[in-house]
Design a protein around this motif. Sequence first.
Motif, short mmCIF file in Angstrom:
data_model
loop_
_atom_site.label_atom_id
_atom_site.label_comp_id
_atom_site.label_asym_id
_atom_site.label_seq_id
_atom_site.Cartn_x
_atom_site.Cartn_y
_atom_site.Cartn_z
N ALA A 63 -14.60 -18.11 27.20
CA ALA A 63 -15.64 -19.19 26.65
C ALA A 63 -16.31 -18.31 25.56
O ALA A 63 -16.49 -18.93 24.46
CB ALA A 63 -16.45 -19.90 27.60
N ARG A 64 -17.09 -17.41 25.94
CA ARG A 64 -17.64 -16.64 24.81
C ARG A 64 -16.73 -16.12 23.70
O ARG A 64 -17.14 -16.24 22.48
CB ARG A 64 -18.28 -15.22 25.50
N PHE A 65 -15.49 -15.65 24.02
CA PHE A 65 -14.58 -15.43 22.90
C PHE A 65 -14.30 -16.61 21.99
O PHE A 65 -14.29 -16.31 20.85
CB PHE A 65 -13.31 -15.01 23.54
N VAL A 66 -14.29 -17.73 22.53
CA VAL A 66 -14.16 -18.79 21.77
C VAL A 66 -15.36 -19.11 21.04
O VAL A 66 -15.35 -19.38 19.56
CB VAL A 66 -13.66 -20.09 22.55
N GLU A 67 -16.60 -19.05 21.42
CA GLU A 67 -17.78 -19.33 20.94
C GLU A 67 -17.78 -18.21 19.67
O GLU A 67 -18.29 -18.50 18.50
CB GLU A 67 -19.02 -19.30 21.52
N ARG A 68 -17.42 -16.95 20.02
CA ARG A 68 -17.49 -16.01 18.85
C ARG A 68 -16.68 -16.38 17.64
O ARG A 68 -16.90 -16.06 16.51
CB ARG A 68 -17.23 -14.82 19.31
N SER A 69 -15.41 -16.86 18.06
CA SER A 69 -14.44 -17.16 16.91
C SER A 69 -15.10 -18.13 16.32
O SER A 69 -14.88 -18.10 14.87
CB SER A 69 -13.10 -17.45 17.59
N ARG A 70 -15.88 -19.02 16.52
CA ARG A 70 -16.61 -20.22 15.63
C ARG A 70 -17.41 -19.46 14.80
O ARG A 70 -17.38 -19.74 13.51
CB ARG A 70 -16.93 -21.31 16.54
N LYS A 71 -18.08 -18.54 15.43
CA LYS A 71 -19.27 -18.08 14.57
C LYS A 71 -18.63 -17.31 13.45
O LYS A 71 -19.33 -17.16 12.49
CB LYS A 71 -20.15 -17.16 15.37
#
Lengths: 359, 274
Positions: B101-109
């Motif tokens: 989930a954190r990986f996905v959130e970082r990709s969005r950033k």
Amino acid sequence: MVSVRRRATGDRSPRRGRTTDVPDVPPTPAPAATDLRGFVHTAVCHRTTAELVDAVTPSMRGWLSMRDPVFVNLSSRRLHALRAAVGRDADRVRWSDTYRWAPHPARRLRAIQELVDGAERHVGGQLRFVGECAFPSGPPELVAEWERFDAMLNEVFAGSPVTMVCAYDVASLPDDVAESVGRTHPATGVDPVVPSPDYERPQDFLDTQGALPPLPEGATHEGGRVPPSRARELVREVAGGARSGGPAVPAGALDDLMVVATELVTNAWHAGAGRIEVWCWRSECEMGVQVDDDGPGLRDPYAGYRRPSTLVAGGRGLWIVRQLADLVEIAHGEQGTSIRARVFDAVRAHGDHARVARR
Amino acid sequence: MRPARAHSGVSDPTRLGLHDHVGWCYDGDGWFDDVALPYMTEGLRRSELVCCVTDDPSVGDRLGALGDFGSMIDKGALLVASVEAVYGTLEDPTTTATLFARFVERSRKHGYSGVRLASDVTTAVRRMGADRWVWWERTVDATIATHAVVVLCAYDRRRLDAATVSVLGSVHPAVSERHGDGGFRVFTEGGAVHVTGSVDAFSAPRLARVLRASLRDGPLVVDLSAAEYLDHCAFVALHRIAADGTPVVVHHGRPVHRSIWQLLELPPVDLRFE
């Protein structure tokens, strides 16, 4: 007066001479329903409402005086007449209309079991039940199912503290139904309660189902070894109207019939049947499914009638089938077993168990 | 209302979008060219961070040789990784899902619209066993439902037994046309575990297995709005879960479901219909 010859002690000579009269020993009077405890199942055949009321009211007053729980389930006219006759204690009786309270044989059997269990747990004493079957004006198979209900009462409630008084309006019932009353009830009358000479054991009475009548014209057939998933598809296509474009299906009825079809086919699979055939139909007034298989068959005449054990999770398929379908008929033959289950529009759409249309 | 994530018979992987989670069974060697490549191409077109997880060592070279893919690898918009590197041993699926989930959130950033994952996990299933993998799938499905990610899980039918293929189909909201789901699928949406399809005596044990893999803290909320058919065996499975100590709440049960539950007359447990 009955004459009894008395011999002197040790005298073994042939009797000659005087006789001595001894007072008659009157026969033991037959008990009244009020006096009996344990399971009592008796029929009261009447031709008028007044006859029924006259027969039952004294016993009801006796039961109420003993603080026994009393439940009455009759057709509307007889219900009101009996209630008026019981008088001031009528509020202590639970009254219900037989065409409204569990007006289906298998569901009524279950409902009565719940009443009996509740009475045993919370009240104690003898549960008193005065009822009549919700005979429909519809197909004779439905009437026959009520007769089987009466026979099942003897098996299900054997040993239970319940008095069941079953009222039969013989003036309006077909002759064969009136004739069967003595076969399905161990006794007749309430005061006195007299053993029925024609009574049959429930397993003997239930084992009399003959061949099923012909399937409805146009019933769709699927042969081979039909799996449960295909049986459901067939019900959805045929009874659901997708294939036939027939009359609208009452809400919930299609779901019930899909469960019924699945349970019946699943039982056949579990029994190891090699041939499992399914028929399905939708007519103006009903929809149904029949499953034929060549498995070992159902040898238990009570299959699906008894409430399931709470200790075992299995063995509930046929119980559920009998509770969800409006009529279940089972026939055994040389080729195997046929189980036919039907759902009637009049029952589903209107809750009308009195006027299920004839086929 | 039918859950949004349920799809059966997916034939065009390019139509999959964020929050989709599809099980894709294959039994030939063409799945990468026929399925994975168009799927990933669509992700690049949508400005998603595309990840390809595979144990085939040639995939990276093959992708690098393809002009667009090669440049995307160079830019970091297309990642290729091994099954081992991504999933490890899945000792703690919950932690792994959190990291994902954190990986996905970082990709969005970093400006991506989301993450698109194409994953051939046949070797992972074989190595870890179906039960652990099912637990992982049920865990990560909740993450997929709530984060900007789309996942395609590919399985080689030739290397897995039939029971494993069936249960893998049952833990994906969407399945490919050829995958099959053995009658039903279970997935997470709106905080509830949805059951879609049909469950009878033959598939109820699999339902029990999948639902137990869905247990987390708190009650098990089961949504039947998309269930076509459940018979008493499905409710016996729910009863057993409740009897083992997890309260069960059933949403959108039909009248026949309530009838069946009442007719079962099993010992009382904490299971209620809402």
